[in-house]
Design a protein around this motif. Sequence first.
Motif, mmCIF file in Angstrom:
data_model
loop_
_atom_site.group_PDB
_atom_site.id
_atom_site.type_symbol
_atom_site.label_atom_id
_atom_site.label_comp_id
_atom_site.label_asym_id
_atom_site.label_seq_id
_atom_site.Cartn_x
_atom_site.Cartn_y
_atom_site.Cartn_z
ATOM 1 N N ARG A 219 0.841 -1.196 0.000
ATOM 2 C CA ARG A 219 0.000 0.000 0.000
ATOM 3 C C ARG A 219 0.876 1.247 0.000
ATOM 4 O O ARG A 219 0.608 2.206 -0.704
ATOM 5 C CB ARG A 219 -0.914 -0.021 1.212
ATOM 6 N N ALA A 220 1.929 1.209 0.795
ATOM 7 C CA ALA A 220 2.814 2.372 0.859
ATOM 8 C C ALA A 220 3.405 2.644 -0.520
ATOM 9 O O ALA A 220 3.465 3.793 -0.976
ATOM 10 C CB ALA A 220 3.924 2.121 1.868
ATOM 11 N N ARG A 221 3.787 1.539 -1.202
ATOM 12 C CA ARG A 221 4.391 1.711 -2.524
ATOM 13 C C ARG A 221 3.366 2.293 -3.492
ATOM 14 O O ARG A 221 3.653 3.202 -4.263
ATOM 15 C CB ARG A 221 4.895 0.352 -3.024
ATOM 16 N N THR A 222 2.112 1.765 -3.443
ATOM 17 C CA THR A 222 1.053 2.259 -4.317
ATOM 18 C C THR A 222 0.779 3.726 -4.038
ATOM 19 O O THR A 222 0.643 4.525 -4.958
ATOM 20 C CB THR A 222 -0.227 1.457 -4.075
ATOM 21 N N ASP A 223 0.719 4.072 -2.744
ATOM 22 C CA ASP A 223 0.461 5.465 -2.384
ATOM 23 C C ASP A 223 1.534 6.365 -2.968
ATOM 24 O O ASP A 223 1.230 7.404 -3.559
ATOM 25 C CB ASP A 223 0.455 5.623 -0.856
ATOM 26 N N ALA A 224 2.791 5.931 -2.809
ATOM 27 C CA ALA A 224 3.899 6.747 -3.300
ATOM 28 C C ALA A 224 3.775 6.928 -4.806
ATOM 29 O O ALA A 224 3.980 8.020 -5.335
ATOM 30 C CB ALA A 224 5.221 6.083 -2.955
ATOM 31 N N ARG A 225 3.392 5.816 -5.512
ATOM 32 C CA ARG A 225 3.297 5.906 -6.960
ATOM 33 C C ARG A 225 2.168 6.860 -7.362
ATOM 34 O O ARG A 225 2.322 7.689 -8.254
ATOM 35 C CB ARG A 225 3.061 4.516 -7.550
ATOM 36 N N LEU A 226 1.030 6.718 -6.665
ATOM 37 C CA LEU A 226 -0.102 7.586 -6.986
ATOM 38 C C LEU A 226 0.250 9.048 -6.736
ATOM 39 O O LEU A 226 -0.094 9.922 -7.527
ATOM 40 C CB LEU A 226 -1.315 7.207 -6.131
ATOM 41 N N ARG A 227 0.973 9.274 -5.604
ATOM 42 C CA ARG A 227 1.345 10.638 -5.287
ATOM 43 C C ARG A 227 2.243 11.200 -6.382
ATOM 44 O O ARG A 227 2.094 12.335 -6.824
ATOM 45 C CB ARG A 227 2.057 10.668 -3.940
ATOM 46 N N HIS A 228 3.164 10.339 -6.831
ATOM 47 C CA HIS A 228 4.075 10.778 -7.886
ATOM 48 C C HIS A 228 3.314 11.076 -9.163
ATOM 49 O O HIS A 228 3.557 12.091 -9.817
ATOM 50 C CB HIS A 228 5.128 9.707 -8.134
ATOM 51 N N GLN A 229 2.363 10.189 -9.506
ATOM 52 C CA GLN A 229 1.579 10.403 -10.729
ATOM 53 C C GLN A 229 0.786 11.692 -10.647
ATOM 54 O O GLN A 229 0.622 12.390 -11.640
ATOM 55 C CB GLN A 229 0.604 9.243 -10.934
ATOM 56 N N ALA A 230 0.282 12.005 -9.446
ATOM 57 C CA ALA A 230 -0.567 13.179 -9.312
ATOM 58 C C ALA A 230 0.247 14.461 -9.388
ATOM 59 O O ALA A 230 -0.288 15.512 -9.692
ATOM 60 C CB ALA A 230 -1.318 13.127 -7.993
ATOM 61 N N THR A 231 1.531 14.366 -9.078
ATOM 62 C CA THR A 231 2.315 15.594 -8.986
ATOM 63 C C THR A 231 3.381 15.695 -10.069
ATOM 64 O O THR A 231 4.168 16.630 -10.051
ATOM 65 C CB THR A 231 3.010 15.689 -7.620
ATOM 66 N N HIS A 232 3.417 14.730 -10.990
ATOM 67 C CA HIS A 232 4.435 14.800 -12.031
ATOM 68 C C HIS A 232 3.812 14.624 -13.407
ATOM 69 O O HIS A 232 2.784 13.968 -13.558
ATOM 70 C CB HIS A 232 5.514 13.736 -11.797
ATOM 71 N N ASP A 233 4.485 15.199 -14.373
ATOM 72 C CA ASP A 233 4.039 15.104 -15.744
ATOM 73 C C ASP A 233 4.372 13.708 -16.275
ATOM 74 O O ASP A 233 5.492 13.224 -16.092
ATOM 75 C CB ASP A 233 4.760 16.188 -16.551
ATOM 76 N N ALA A 234 3.384 13.083 -16.907
ATOM 77 C CA ALA A 234 3.562 11.690 -17.322
ATOM 78 C C ALA A 234 4.623 11.560 -18.414
ATOM 79 O O ALA A 234 5.378 10.598 -18.442
ATOM 80 C CB ALA A 234 2.233 11.137 -17.808
ATOM 81 N N LEU A 235 4.683 12.533 -19.306
ATOM 82 C CA LEU A 235 5.594 12.415 -20.448
ATOM 83 C C LEU A 235 7.052 12.657 -20.033
ATOM 84 O O LEU A 235 7.916 11.812 -20.266
ATOM 85 C CB LEU A 235 5.175 13.421 -21.532
#
Lengths: 663, 190
Positions: A219-235
């Motif tokens: 869960r911690a890993r998923t949270d971190a990934r989601l947080r990163h996705q929400a705050t970073h440009d995908a490209l």
Amino acid sequence: MTAAGGPRPATGRSARPAPVRRRRWRRAADTVLVIAVVAATVGILLVALTTGTLLGRMTTEVAVAQQRATTLATSQRTALQLQQQVAAYQTGGNSSALEIQRGLLVRQLEVARVRFDPGSPPERDLAELRTAVAAFPWHRLQPGSGTEDGVLTVSAVALVSYVDLRVRALYGAEESYFYQATVDSLQAKKQSQYALAGLVLLVVLLVCGWVAMFVRRTRARTDARLRHQATHDALTGLPNRTLVTSRLTETVAHARRTGGTATAVLVDLDGFKSVNDSLGHQCGDDVLLRVAERLRGCVRDRDTAARLGGDEFAVVLPGGTAEQGLAVAHRLLDALRGPISVAGQEIRIGASVGVAELSGHTTAEELLADADMAMYASKHSGKGRVLLFEPAMRDRALERGRLSRLLAAAVGRDQIEVHYQPIVRLADRRVTGMEALARWRVSDEEVVGPQVFIPVAEETGLICEIGGSVLRQSCRTLRDWRSRVPGAADLGVTVNVSGWQLTATDYSLLVADVLAETGLPPDALTLEITESMLLEDSDTLTAELARLRALGVRLAMDDFGAGYSSLSSLLRFPIDMLKIDRMFLDVGSSSLVRAVAELGHSLGLTVIAEGVETAEQLALVRSAGCDAVQGYLVSRPLPAADARLFLAWAASGDEIATLMAAV
Amino acid sequence: MTVRLLAGLALAALLAGCGGGDPAAAPDRTADGAAVVLRAATLHPGEPVPAPVGTPLITVTGKVGAATQGGTLALDRRTLARLTQVRLTTYEPWVKRDLSFRGVWLTDLLALAGATGVTEVRVSALDDYEVGFDAAELRAGGILLATSDGDGADIPIDDGGPTRIVFQRGLKAGVNADQWIWSLRSIEVR
């Protein structure tokens, strides 16, 4: 008050080394857990196995003891029966019954003997007893006692009693062993059950802990990934607008607390749209990736480079001054100028950069907005430049916003008027046409010229409405003049068209509609386009111009020579008229004007000189061979009513001829 | 190549066929000394059974068709010897070794007694011990009424004589050693 040294801006970098240590610790915990589970499982198996074996052996022993006890009990019973038979024989004398009972006892003792291991004490006992019973001279017993055989009878009774005694003793031993074995096995079973239950519980607990740990970590890993996705440009993987805004907010707050400063740099790529359009989105994405790489390479660790969206990037410099911001901006621009090779092509891409430093601003958004205004100003002052924000830019931006709002209201209230400026043919000094010019009547006294509001109208899209309205008004007015004003039957009108209008709307349909409504011949209408429009050279534009030509409408090139002059555009587009920019007149070079006029003539175009204000200028254009003139010398742009008076006056009297001749 | 392969296959099939049809595959019941018929019966069911001379070796009571003594079929050693004589070698569970016996099949004896519709047979010993066999166990066969040992000598009462019940090797009815009743007195047909 914060402590000396102060809190560093939170960048998330200081926490970097921790995860490595934690990961190692987790791996060790994992290993220990796995070992514990495996050990416990092996323990369970061992306990189960030994208990099974033990219980199996116990069960067998219990069964054997039970069989022995049963056989011995039967032997004892048979011995007692023999004793009864001996007694009965003494009174009745049934020798065959005695014989049978004796045989049965022998048989029974033999059967009991075989139940024991050969050579064991009970086996030897039973063998001895059996032999004794078998060897006893039963046949010599005589019924009735008191004879010499009485001794024998006593012996027989004694023998059987002895057998009974011995067998009973064996039975007792066997029975107690049976009970002991039963109790032991039950106890062993219970103990093993406890041990098993304990071990199983342990395994269950360990596995539960393991699973819980795994779930938490996932869960911690998923949270971190989601947080990163929400705050970073995908490209590009750069921080996005959300993150950069929040970092900027922190930075601004920190700067205000410590009296420091911060600078935002906004970068907008020039010409990115054409890369996207001509090479495709894949190449566009590649370009953005390269740009992101170069951007990253230009900033310090504590600065944040971000992609705000589209081809817009930002760099936040915590503690950075405007000078540092400008330095970074120039470095960026230099880095971006290098060729980018994409899809086998070398692309050069530039950028317009705006820099703004924190100064009395209250929010991060305002700082970004300032940088944005500076970038906008840079873009509009010719691209590829770096501009530092100045308060005047904000004023201009505000003015632009105010103007566009007012303009929208003005269009709704019909405050856009059309003024007309006469065009006079030099050959016969006749007014051959009128150029329709839009005027914004802000109030009774104040009238705003097109150079002020047309750019705003183009930005906001109001240009379509304004252009349409001007076209319709001027055509109606022209029809009125042609029918009512003497000598104006073949008058023409010239209307300016914005490139935006041509490409974004069905302009030719509008023109056809207006011509049909007013009943004007198409060649009475001349549409003025600018050179810069033609430079865009889009297919839509070319097609639209061709359609207009097909209607019979005439086309004029406005401001010829003012911008990028391209002779080829004169050849490529179906132009009828050339309007020489007033710049040539200001220069006062008759040979230049003559050259342009001759060029126009050689292409079969009518050449008109604009902005003729003095008699000298008129003489110049006349000598240069221009066909017609337009300017304050003849008349300034007039409201429709005044223009009509001018027409009537020009047709009736010879005052204009006098005026012209005087020049 | 192919031809040789086909020929090989044909040979294999032939051999397999011969093997399948081999009459020697029939099991030899004498091979393990299990049951050997020594002499065929001279007294058949339905024929008059002679009255016993002296003490009868065994009596059959209950649902009996043929009787020698008022509802009871009493048989002496000579009469029993006229039934089909069988020699059986089997594992004796009480003395825990292989022993040979001679005697008659219990079913043959019941047939001679004219017992029909049998549901159970109860066998009792001289010491009043009793065991029973149900119809299914009787139908399965293999239960021998032993009258002498393998050499034809009488079984002494010390060894479970004069008559006793023994079971053919591997018979289900004989798994329980308690069923190996010895020193018989009578058989009751129910």
